[in-house]
Design a protein around this motif. Structure first.
Motif, short mmCIF file in Angstrom:
data_model
loop_
_atom_site.label_atom_id
_atom_site.label_comp_id
_atom_site.label_asym_id
_atom_site.label_seq_id
_atom_site.Cartn_x
_atom_site.Cartn_y
_atom_site.Cartn_z
N ILE A 94 -6.81 9.70 -14.19
CA ILE A 94 -7.28 9.22 -14.45
C ILE A 94 -8.37 8.39 -13.50
O ILE A 94 -9.15 8.43 -14.24
CB ILE A 94 -6.52 6.97 -14.77
CG1 ILE A 94 -4.94 7.33 -16.00
CG2 ILE A 94 -7.50 6.17 -15.00
CD1 ILE A 94 -4.36 5.95 -15.93
N LEU A 95 -8.43 8.53 -12.62
CA LEU A 95 -9.37 8.39 -11.78
C LEU A 95 -10.29 10.21 -12.10
O LEU A 95 -11.18 9.99 -12.04
CB LEU A 95 -8.75 8.36 -10.71
CG LEU A 95 -8.66 7.47 -9.99
CD1 LEU A 95 -7.86 7.47 -8.35
CD2 LEU A 95 -9.70 6.24 -9.50
N GLU A 96 -9.69 11.08 -12.35
CA GLU A 96 -10.43 12.16 -11.79
C GLU A 96 -11.37 11.90 -13.60
O GLU A 96 -12.18 12.87 -13.75
CB GLU A 96 -9.18 13.78 -12.42
CG GLU A 96 -8.79 13.87 -10.81
CD GLU A 96 -7.86 15.23 -11.35
OE1 GLU A 96 -7.14 14.85 -12.60
OE2 GLU A 96 -7.26 15.91 -10.12
N TYR A 97 -10.85 11.65 -15.00
CA TYR A 97 -11.47 11.62 -15.40
C TYR A 97 -12.01 10.75 -15.63
O TYR A 97 -13.53 10.93 -16.64
CB TYR A 97 -10.21 11.31 -17.52
CG TYR A 97 -11.11 11.16 -19.16
CD1 TYR A 97 -11.41 12.16 -18.83
CD2 TYR A 97 -11.59 9.64 -18.71
CE1 TYR A 97 -11.47 11.85 -20.05
CE2 TYR A 97 -12.08 10.14 -19.35
CZ TYR A 97 -12.69 10.89 -20.34
OH TYR A 97 -12.61 10.49 -21.96
N ALA A 98 -12.19 9.25 -15.01
CA ALA A 98 -13.45 8.77 -14.95
C ALA A 98 -14.66 8.78 -14.14
O ALA A 98 -15.53 9.41 -14.84
CB ALA A 98 -12.75 7.35 -14.30
N THR A 125 -1.42 0.62 -11.11
CA THR A 125 -3.35 0.63 -11.08
C THR A 125 -3.18 -0.05 -9.02
O THR A 125 -4.51 0.22 -9.22
CB THR A 125 -2.23 -1.46 -11.53
OG1 THR A 125 -1.77 -0.75 -12.87
CG2 THR A 125 -3.53 -2.08 -11.37
N GLN A 126 -1.74 -0.22 -8.48
CA GLN A 126 -2.75 0.15 -7.32
C GLN A 126 -3.33 0.61 -6.62
O GLN A 126 -4.87 1.12 -5.85
CB GLN A 126 -1.60 0.04 -6.35
CG GLN A 126 -1.85 -0.54 -4.91
CD GLN A 126 -0.75 -0.85 -4.01
OE1 GLN A 126 0.53 -1.17 -4.59
NE2 GLN A 126 -0.82 -1.48 -2.22
N SER A 127 -2.99 1.77 -6.38
CA SER A 127 -3.39 3.41 -6.71
C SER A 127 -5.21 3.73 -6.79
O SER A 127 -5.38 4.43 -6.30
CB SER A 127 -2.51 4.65 -7.16
OG SER A 127 -2.94 5.88 -6.12
N LEU A 130 -6.95 1.33 -5.37
CA LEU A 130 -7.28 1.71 -4.06
C LEU A 130 -8.28 3.18 -4.03
O LEU A 130 -9.23 2.94 -2.72
CB LEU A 130 -6.48 1.81 -2.83
CG LEU A 130 -5.54 0.43 -3.01
CD1 LEU A 130 -3.92 0.90 -2.26
CD2 LEU A 130 -6.37 -0.75 -1.59
N ASN A 131 -8.41 3.84 -5.11
CA ASN A 131 -8.92 5.24 -4.63
C ASN A 131 -10.30 5.05 -5.84
O ASN A 131 -11.32 6.47 -5.87
CB ASN A 131 -8.32 5.83 -4.83
CG ASN A 131 -6.94 6.10 -4.19
OD1 ASN A 131 -7.23 6.10 -2.67
ND2 ASN A 131 -5.77 5.74 -4.39
N ALA A 132 -10.69 4.31 -7.38
CA ALA A 132 -11.10 4.14 -7.68
C ALA A 132 -13.13 4.58 -6.48
O ALA A 132 -13.21 3.77 -6.73
CB ALA A 132 -11.33 3.52 -8.74
N SER A 133 -14.02 5.08 -7.68
CA SER A 133 -14.52 5.28 -7.23
C SER A 133 -16.11 3.90 -8.37
O SER A 133 -17.69 4.19 -7.61
CB SER A 133 -15.84 6.32 -7.36
OG SER A 133 -16.10 7.09 -8.48
N SER A 134 -15.72 3.75 -8.84
CA SER A 134 -16.19 2.93 -9.94
C SER A 134 -15.38 0.90 -9.86
O SER A 134 -14.07 1.26 -9.99
CB SER A 134 -16.40 3.45 -11.32
OG SER A 134 -15.25 3.55 -11.86
N PRO A 135 -16.03 -0.06 -10.10
CA PRO A 135 -15.51 -1.35 -10.41
C PRO A 135 -14.44 -0.63 -11.55
O PRO A 135 -14.49 -0.13 -12.77
CB PRO A 135 -16.23 -2.07 -11.20
CG PRO A 135 -17.88 -1.02 -10.89
CD PRO A 135 -17.50 0.00 -10.51
#
Length: 142
Positions: A94-98, A125-127, A130-135
């Motif tokens: 999910i983070l890679e896609y975002a 969700t917690q991960s 903690l690791n997203a570069s966007s809100p």
């Protein structure tokens, strides 16, 4: 500009509807993503081999994940500009896609869990939080 709504198999409708509201409010596109975990992938591959004597390929598994996301969008009665199926570790994919689509926001679901439950089982969700570069917007279950 994109809002990414990451759905699982339960309660995804609220996530998609919240993502649509955010996308509309900010004039952005809504992308809905479902990720099949590696264990789900192995289970599907095993079941496919037992049933037909052949394994599913990655494209077929991603299509299945996309179908799950599509069903969530249809049940939510909203429109999404993109519906995507991914395979792998859900938080990572999910983070890679975002990041790849330069998402302005990520919308995910959340559940109330005990501290022990979080330690033992982890939390997508917690991960992401903690690791997203966007809100990240968390839509809690009722």
């Amino acid at each position: 500009m994109v809002v990414v709504a990451a759905v699982d198999r339960s309660g995804g409708g609220r996530i998609v509807r919240e993502g649509r509201k955010m996308a509309d409010a900010h004039g952005m596109a809504l992308h809905v993503v479902h990720t099949l975990s590696e264990s789900d992938f192995r289970d599907l591959e095993r079941a496919s081999y037992k049933a037909s004597g052949k394994s599913l390929d990655m494209v077929e598994i991603e299509d299945l994940a996309e179908t799950i996301a599509t069903e969530t969008v249809e049940e939510s009665d909203v429109e999404a500009e993109e519906i995507v199926g991914l395979v792998g570790k859900p938080s990572q994919r999910i983070l890679e896609y975002a990041d790849n689509v330069d998402a302005e926001y990520i919308v995910v679901g959340g559940r109330k869990r005990s501290s022990v439950g979080k330690v033992l089982f982890g939390s997508v969700t917690q991960s992401i939080l903690l690791n997203a570069s966007s809100p990240v917007v968390t839509v809690m279950e009722e």
